[in-house]
Design a protein around this motif. Structure first.
Motif, PDB file in Angstrom:
ATOM      1  N   HIS A 100      -2.540  -1.526  -3.442  1.00 15.53           N
ATOM      2  CA  HIS A 100      -3.396  -0.353  -3.183  1.00 15.53           C
ATOM      3  C   HIS A 100      -2.536   0.896  -3.376  1.00 15.53           C
ATOM      4  O   HIS A 100      -1.553   1.089  -2.671  1.00 15.53           O
ATOM      5  CB  HIS A 100      -3.944  -0.424  -1.752  1.00 15.53           C
ATOM      6  CG  HIS A 100      -4.780   0.769  -1.371  1.00 15.53           C
ATOM      7  ND1 HIS A 100      -5.453   0.862  -0.180  1.00 15.53           N
ATOM      8  CD2 HIS A 100      -5.062   1.926  -2.031  1.00 15.53           C
ATOM      9  CE1 HIS A 100      -6.093   2.010  -0.108  1.00 15.53           C
ATOM     10  NE2 HIS A 100      -5.869   2.672  -1.235  1.00 15.53           N
TER      11      HIS A 100
ATOM     12  N   GLN B   4      -2.856   5.116  -3.772  1.00 22.07           N
ATOM     13  CA  GLN B   4      -3.640   6.353  -3.749  1.00 22.07           C
ATOM     14  C   GLN B   4      -2.714   7.521  -4.035  1.00 22.07           C
ATOM     15  O   GLN B   4      -1.704   7.709  -3.353  1.00 22.07           O
ATOM     16  CB  GLN B   4      -4.327   6.571  -2.396  1.00 22.07           C
ATOM     17  CG  GLN B   4      -5.101   7.897  -2.351  1.00 22.07           C
ATOM     18  CD  GLN B   4      -5.782   8.153  -1.018  1.00 22.07           C
ATOM     19  OE1 GLN B   4      -5.814   7.288  -0.150  1.00 22.07           O
ATOM     20  NE2 GLN B   4      -6.335   9.348  -0.848  1.00 22.07           N
TER      21      GLN B   4
ATOM     22  N   LYS C 115       0.845  -1.201   0.000  1.00 17.34           N
ATOM     23  CA  LYS C 115       0.000   0.000   0.000  1.00 17.34           C
ATOM     24  C   LYS C 115       0.873   1.241   0.000  1.00 17.34           C
ATOM     25  O   LYS C 115       1.855   1.322   0.729  1.00 17.34           O
ATOM     26  CB  LYS C 115      -0.921   0.004   1.226  1.00 17.34           C
ATOM     27  CG  LYS C 115      -1.875   1.192   1.277  1.00 17.34           C
ATOM     28  CD  LYS C 115      -2.823   1.091   2.468  1.00 17.34           C
ATOM     29  CE  LYS C 115      -3.774   2.282   2.518  1.00 17.34           C
ATOM     30  NZ  LYS C 115      -4.717   2.202   3.659  1.00 17.34           N
TER      31      LYS C 115
ATOM     32  N   GLU D 136     -11.074  -1.918  -7.786  1.00 22.10           N
ATOM     33  CA  GLU D 136     -11.633  -0.636  -7.338  1.00 22.10           C
ATOM     34  C   GLU D 136     -10.885   0.517  -8.001  1.00 22.10           C
ATOM     35  O   GLU D 136      -9.662   0.600  -7.937  1.00 22.10           O
ATOM     36  CB  GLU D 136     -11.526  -0.525  -5.811  1.00 22.10           C
ATOM     37  CG  GLU D 136     -12.207   0.699  -5.237  1.00 22.10           C
ATOM     38  CD  GLU D 136     -12.330   0.659  -3.725  1.00 22.10           C
ATOM     39  OE1 GLU D 136     -12.751   1.669  -3.140  1.00 22.10           O
ATOM     40  OE2 GLU D 136     -11.999  -0.397  -3.131  1.00 22.10           O
TER      41      GLU D 136
ATOM     42  N   HIS E  65     -15.892  -1.756  -7.913  1.00 24.00           N
ATOM     43  CA  HIS E  65     -16.211  -0.432  -7.364  1.00 24.00           C
ATOM     44  C   HIS E  65     -15.647   0.639  -8.292  1.00 24.00           C
ATOM     45  O   HIS E  65     -14.454   0.642  -8.601  1.00 24.00           O
ATOM     46  CB  HIS E  65     -15.623  -0.269  -5.957  1.00 24.00           C
ATOM     47  CG  HIS E  65     -16.068  -1.311  -4.991  1.00 24.00           C
ATOM     48  ND1 HIS E  65     -17.196  -1.169  -4.206  1.00 24.00           N
ATOM     49  CD2 HIS E  65     -15.562  -2.523  -4.690  1.00 24.00           C
ATOM     50  CE1 HIS E  65     -17.353  -2.251  -3.467  1.00 24.00           C
ATOM     51  NE2 HIS E  65     -16.369  -3.092  -3.745  1.00 24.00           N
TER      52      HIS E  65
ATOM     53  N   ASP F 246      -6.621   4.775  -6.557  1.00 20.77           N
ATOM     54  CA  ASP F 246      -7.352   5.975  -6.146  1.00 20.77           C
ATOM     55  C   ASP F 246      -6.603   7.200  -6.660  1.00 20.77           C
ATOM     56  O   ASP F 246      -5.520   7.530  -6.183  1.00 20.77           O
ATOM     57  CB  ASP F 246      -7.448   6.014  -4.610  1.00 20.77           C
ATOM     58  CG  ASP F 246      -8.308   7.177  -4.115  1.00 20.77           C
ATOM     59  OD1 ASP F 246      -8.559   8.120  -4.897  1.00 20.77           O
ATOM     60  OD2 ASP F 246      -8.719   7.148  -2.937  1.00 20.77           O
TER      61      ASP F 246
ATOM     62  N   ARG G 270      -4.945  -3.775  -6.975  1.00 21.28           N
ATOM     63  CA  ARG G 270      -6.369  -4.058  -6.808  1.00 21.28           C
ATOM     64  C   ARG G 270      -7.186  -2.783  -6.616  1.00 21.28           C
ATOM     65  O   ARG G 270      -8.346  -2.734  -6.975  1.00 21.28           O
ATOM     66  CB  ARG G 270      -6.590  -4.996  -5.614  1.00 21.28           C
ATOM     67  CG  ARG G 270      -6.062  -6.404  -5.834  1.00 21.28           C
ATOM     68  CD  ARG G 270      -6.421  -7.313  -4.691  1.00 21.28           C
ATOM     69  NE  ARG G 270      -7.842  -7.268  -4.368  1.00 21.28           N
ATOM     70  CZ  ARG G 270      -8.789  -7.907  -5.043  1.00 21.28           C
ATOM     71  NH1 ARG G 270      -8.471  -8.647  -6.090  1.00 21.28           N
ATOM     72  NH2 ARG G 270     -10.055  -7.810  -4.686  1.00 21.28           N
ATOM     73  N   LYS G 271      -6.565  -1.754  -6.028  1.00 23.59           N
ATOM     74  CA  LYS G 271      -7.278  -0.489  -5.831  1.00 23.59           C
ATOM     75  C   LYS G 271      -6.398   0.656  -6.308  1.00 23.59           C
ATOM     76  O   LYS G 271      -5.246   0.780  -5.895  1.00 23.59           O
ATOM     77  CB  LYS G 271      -7.643  -0.284  -4.360  1.00 23.59           C
ATOM     78  CG  LYS G 271      -8.355   1.049  -4.112  1.00 23.59           C
ATOM     79  CD  LYS G 271      -8.802   1.223  -2.672  1.00 23.59           C
ATOM     80  CE  LYS G 271      -9.500   2.572  -2.478  1.00 23.59           C
ATOM     81  NZ  LYS G 271      -9.975   2.760  -1.078  1.00 23.59           N
TER      82      LYS G 271
END
Length: 421
Positions: free
Chosen positions: A159, A161, A138, A205, A231, A184, A181-182
Motif C-alpha cells: 500500500h 500513498q 504500507k 486499487e 477499485h 494512491d 495492491r493499492k
C-alpha cells in the motif's frame, strides 16, 4: 554478495531428540565473504546470517560443506541450502528471485573452492537494525518534504500513498513495486499515466482523485489490470472521454468518475458485470450507452449531468440501402458468433466488430442503423440511486439502436400503444 530475505535455520538433529524447530522465519541479511578461522588461522569463504536478534550473525563454512541445494521454488523467492557441518538446513523465503539466483550461484562457487578473486564477496560485518526490520507493507507520504528523493521505495510495499506532493508524473520507481495492491496518488498534478502501470500485476486499487488527467490510456485497459483492478478513482480530473477498451477492466467493483468533463461513457460499459458502485456526478453526460441496461449495481450517482429529455420519435438514421458487403459480412460474423481476430480478418475491422450495436430484435448492426433514446428508471440497474436532478428524478436517457426500419417501426408502435415517450 548480500541477500535480504526471511531465513529459518533448522537443525536436522533435533527430531532425533523429539524436538521441533519453531517453524517460522525471521528477516535476515545473508552475506558471503572471507573470514579467518581462529582455530586454524586459515582464511575461508563463509556464509554470515544476521537477524534482528543476532545482528553480529552466525557464520557457516561453505567450501566443500554444502550437501544439497533445494531450488524447485526459486522463481517464487524460496530455496534451501543443506549444510554438512553443522547439520542444518538454511531455509530462505520472500527473496527477490533474481537476487536469490545470483546468491546461490555464488554459494555454489564457494562450495567448489573457486578462486575467491573471481567471486562477488562482501565484508562480513554486523548489520544495521534497519537492514533486518520486518518488511514494510504500507507507506504514506503526504508532504513534499517527506518524499524520498535519494532512496528507493521499500520493495515489500503493498500500500503506497503519495499525496499533496505536486507530482507532475508517476515516479518510475513506483512501477517496480511488484507486490503493490493499492496505489494512491491523489491530490497531485499528474497529467498522464504511463502504460507501464499495467505491469503492477497485483494492483487492485488505483486512486487518482484530484489530478490533471486528460486521458486514460487504452493500453492500461488491456494490461494485467483487467485481471486485478477492483477499485478505480478518477474523480476530479479533466477527462473528456474514456477509451472503448475501458470495458475490458471487468474485475472493477467500485468506479468513481465524478467532476470530470465526460460527454459519454464507453459503448460497451455494460460489460463491467462485477461493477457494484458507480459515481459519475457532475460531468457532461447527455445520454447513457445502450449497454448501460445490463449493469447490476448497489449504488449509482449521476447527479448534476445535463441529460437530454428523450423522445423515441427523435432519431438519427444511418441506414444504407442496399447494405454494403462489409456490413452484411460483419453482421453475419457477430450474429453467428464466428471467432475472429487479426489473424483471420483485417486488423482495422476488429474494433468495429467489438463495438457492434445490438438491436431490440437481438441482431447486431455496425455502420447501418437507426439511433434514438428512451427514458429509463435507474432503479432498474441499481438498488440505491442518488437523485439525478434537484427535481427528485431518478430517470435518465439511454440510447437504443435498430438494425432496420422494420425494427424501428415495431418499437414506435409499442411506444404509441403504451403511451411511452
Amino acid at each position: 554478495m548480500k541477500l535480504q530475505c526471511d531465513v529459518e535455520v533448522i537443525n536436522r538433529i533435533l527430531p532425533s531428540f523429539g524436538m521441533k524447530s519453531r517453524g517460522k522465519g525471521a528477516r535476515a541479511v545473508l552475506s558471503i565473504g572471507r573470514h579467518v578461522d581462529k582455530t586454524t588461522q586459515r582464511t575461508g569463504i563463509y556464509l554470515l546470517v544476521c537477524t534482528a536478534k543476532d545482528r553480529a550473525g552466525s557464520k557457516y563454512k561453505l567450501k566443500e560443506n554444502i550437501e544439497k541445494f533445494f531450488t524447485m521454488f526459486m522463481d517464487e523467492g524460496k530455496a534451501t541450502v543443506r549444510l554438512k557441518e553443522p547439520a542444518v538446513d538454511i531455509c530462505l523465503s520472500k527473496a527477490d528471485a533474481n537476487s536469490l539466483k545470483n546468491f546461490l550461484s555464488a554459494a555454489r562457487l564457494a562450495h567448489r573452492g573457486s578462486d575467491a578473486d573471481t567471486m562477488p564477496l562482501s565484508t562480513l560485518t554486523p548489520v544495521r537494525a534497519r537492514d533486518v526490520e520486518k518488511p514494510k507493507k504500507k507507506l504514506v507520504v503526504i508532504s513534499k518534504k517527506d518524499y524520498p528523493l535519494t532512496s528507493n521505495f521499500p520493495y515489500s510495499l503493498e500500500h503506497l500513498q503519495v499525496s499533496y506532493c505536486k507530482l507532475s508524473r508517476v515516479d518510475m520507481r513506483m512501477l517496480s513495486l511488484k507486490l503493490l495492491r493499492k496505489l494512491d496518488l491523489s491530490h497531485n498534478h499528474i497529467k498522464k499515466l504511463p502504460a507501464t502501470i499495467g505491469d503492477l500485476s497485483s494492483l487492485a486499487e488505483l486512486v487518482l482523485h484530484n489530478n490533471h488527467l486528460e486521458t486514460f490510456s487504452p493500453a492500461l485497459c488491456l494490461s494485467s489490470l483487467q485481471r486485478t483492478l477492483q477499485h478505480l478513482d478518477l474523480s476530479q480530473n479533466r477527462l473528456q472521454a474514456l477509451p472503448a477498451e475501458f470495458s475490458q477492466l471487468r474485475e472493477l467493483v467500485n468506479l468513481k468518475l465524478d467532476d470530470n468533463k465526460l460527454a459519454c461513457l464507453p459503448f460497451r460499459f455494460g460489460q463491467l458485470s462485477k461493477l457494484r458502485y458507480l459515481s459519475a456526478a457532475h460531468n457532461q453526460l447527455a445520454v447513457l450507452p445502450s449497454d448501460f441496461r445490463k449493469l447490476s449495481l448497489d449504488n449509482l450517482d449521476l447527479f448534476g449531468n445535463p441529460f437530454t429529455h428523450p423522445n423515441p420519435f427523435d432519431h438519427t438514421i444511418q441506414l444504407k440501402f442496399p447494405l454494403t458487403l462489409q456490413e452484411l459480412a460483419a453482421r453475419a460474423v457477430v450474429n453467428l458468433r464466428i471467432p475472429y481476430g487479426p489473424q483471420s480478418i483485417p486488423f482495422h475491422l476488429c474494433p468495429e466488430l467489438d463495438a457492434a450495436k445490438v438491436c431490440d430484435c437481438g441482431r447486431v448492426c455496425l455502420d447501418s442503423f437507426i439511433q434514438t433514446s428512451v427514458s429509463m428508471n435507474l432503479h432498474l440497474v441499481s438498488h440505491t440511486v442518488v437523485l439525478v436532478d434537484d427535481m427528485g428524478g431518478t430517470e435518465a436517457p439511454v440510447q437504443r439502436h435498430f438494425c432496420s426500419l422494420m425494427c424501428y417501426c415495431e418499437f414506435l408502435d409499442n411506444c404509441v400503444q403504451r403511451g411511452v415517450r
